[in-house]
Each structure stands twice: as C-alpha cells, then as structure tokens.
Motif scaffolding. Sequence first.
Motif, PDB file in Angstrom:
ATOM      1  N   THR A 131      15.895  -4.658  10.454  1.00  0.00           N
ATOM      2  CA  THR A 131      15.645  -5.809   9.930  1.00  0.00           C
ATOM      3  C   THR A 131      15.653  -4.852   8.305  1.00  0.00           C
ATOM      4  N   ASP A 132      16.368  -4.051   8.444  1.00  0.00           N
ATOM      5  CA  ASP A 132      16.595  -3.135   7.000  1.00  0.00           C
ATOM      6  C   ASP A 132      15.406  -2.897   6.323  1.00  0.00           C
ATOM      7  N   GLY A 133      14.088  -2.099   7.320  1.00  0.00           N
ATOM      8  CA  GLY A 133      12.313  -1.779   7.457  1.00  0.00           C
ATOM      9  C   GLY A 133      12.322  -2.809   6.668  1.00  0.00           C
ATOM     10  N   LYS A 134      12.204  -4.298   6.791  1.00  0.00           N
ATOM     11  CA  LYS A 134      11.780  -4.859   5.795  1.00  0.00           C
ATOM     12  C   LYS A 134      10.808  -5.694   7.072  1.00  0.00           C
ATOM     13  N   GLU A 154      11.187   1.616   0.229  1.00  0.00           N
ATOM     14  CA  GLU A 154      11.045   0.827  -0.542  1.00  0.00           C
ATOM     15  C   GLU A 154      11.036  -0.546   0.275  1.00  0.00           C
ATOM     16  N   ASN A 155      11.767  -0.951   0.599  1.00  0.00           N
ATOM     17  CA  ASN A 155      11.688  -2.095   1.791  1.00  0.00           C
ATOM     18  C   ASN A 155      10.522  -2.305   2.466  1.00  0.00           C
ATOM     19  N   LEU A 195       7.439   1.942  -4.294  1.00  0.00           N
ATOM     20  CA  LEU A 195       6.931   2.859  -3.994  1.00  0.00           C
ATOM     21  C   LEU A 195       6.086   3.643  -5.212  1.00  0.00           C
ATOM     22  N   MET A 196       6.815   2.919  -6.426  1.00  0.00           N
ATOM     23  CA  MET A 196       6.351   4.215  -7.070  1.00  0.00           C
ATOM     24  C   MET A 196       5.069   3.691  -7.959  1.00  0.00           C
ATOM     25  N   ARG A 197       4.554   2.134  -7.235  1.00  0.00           N
ATOM     26  CA  ARG A 197       2.928   1.675  -8.111  1.00  0.00           C
ATOM     27  C   ARG A 197       2.178   2.370  -6.899  1.00  0.00           C
ATOM     28  N   LEU A 198       1.999   2.524  -5.627  1.00  0.00           N
ATOM     29  CA  LEU A 198       1.748   3.343  -4.786  1.00  0.00           C
ATOM     30  C   LEU A 198       1.690   3.991  -4.192  1.00  0.00           C
TER      31      LEU A 198
END
Length: 241
Positions: A131-134, A154-155, A195-198
């Motif tokens: 699932t490409d990590g999604k 990120e995904n 990821l940057m915002r989390l």
Amino acid sequence: MEDTSFAYSQATTRARARRNRRGNGRHEPPLLIDLVDRCKADIESNGWITSCLGLVQDALRKTNISCPDVLCLGLGSPSSSREARAQLAFLINSCTILEIGSSNVSVYDPVFTDADRALFQSFGMRCLPDTDGKHAVKRPTILYMPHCDLKLYENIIGANWSEEQLGRIIFVANRFSDYTDNHPQSKLQIESPYLMRLAPHLECHPLPTLQTFSSAFNNISVQYVRHPIPLSLVPLSRCSH
C-alpha cells in the motif's frame, strides 16, 4: 482473553517436528524459527524488553488506548537479516506481554521472501498487500516501523491526518524529530509536510540501548501525540504536496 503465546509456541512445535521427521543424522542449518528463538532469548536476558514495554504501556495509559492492533511496516527479511529477526522477536514478545493476539498483527515489507511470509502466517499474523504505507488505521494501533525511510513515515502519517486517527496511534519508530532537526525546512515542506508538522507535537521516549543488537534498535522511540491534540495540528484543509 486470547492466549497470545499459542500461535508462536504451536508454530515452533510444528516446525521442529517436521525437521525431526526429516532428520537422519545429517547436520542441517538451523530453522528460521530457531534463529528467531535465539533473538528472543537475547532480548529477554537482561530485562531490556521489560524496560521497553514499560514505555509502551505508559503510552497506552496516557493515550487511553486499550486492546490495540499492531501494524508492522519495513521490518526487513528475517530469513536474511539478524537485525530483522531481533526486531521480529521484539514484536512477538511485545504482543505476548501486552496481550495482543497474533490475529491482530499485520505485517508488510516488499523484501519479504516466501519463507518470511510462511513464518509470519505460522504465527497467525496477517501479511498485507503493498500500500506504499498509505494505510489508514480504523482502530487504536501500535505502528511498529523500525528504521523505515522518510517517505514511508510521511505516507503513513498523511494517510492518518485527522485528530481522531492521530489520537489513536502509538508510533514505535525512528525519532521523527531527528528528521526535522537534520533536514532543511524548505525540503521538508515540499517532501514531508505531514511529518514536519506532526513532530513538534509528539511525546517521545527512546528505547534503551541494547548492546547485542545496537543497530536493530538504535534511534527507535515510542512516540504519540500529546493530549489534547492542538487544533493547529489538524487544520480543516489537509496539507498538500
């Protein structure tokens, strides 16, 4: 309550019985399940696993999460990697101690071999398609993602970008703040905005050092969103790449 040790012990017994039936005095290489057993014994020997799971149990309490599923991504191939076997041993021990049934554990890595998939299935774990990590979680979940690349993190974060979903996830993964500290913000804004915002809103507790498997668990941390979740973290409009 489900007996979480059953699938693992039964898989071990069946595999060894098959080898004994084949045995005719010849030296045979150790079974994959025996190699995993050795890793389990190593990480259990000095109380390290107990300390690690204390961090996970604290995270479960602070997030009010009970009876979580486990989603494991990017583990590597246990049949070809000692580090992957150690990380799998951590997963097995964690599920046993936390009383998470093997049927609630899902795994995926594109490098899995047929032998790896047979091993996971013998434990009762579920092997996922790519699932490409999604993967959007539908239940409280421990996301176990040791040493994955930044794109995969990120995904998975992007696929769960809502207050409800982020609030029911515990990450056991590379420390996300290391990415934000060591990459230019302009690059992160383009390539990894979720990821940057989390990262600034996560409570982060690194696993203690384990000398016997230092490369398998270095930089792995237990991370979860601080409560209450800041409204600025999840705006009405999603981030866009």
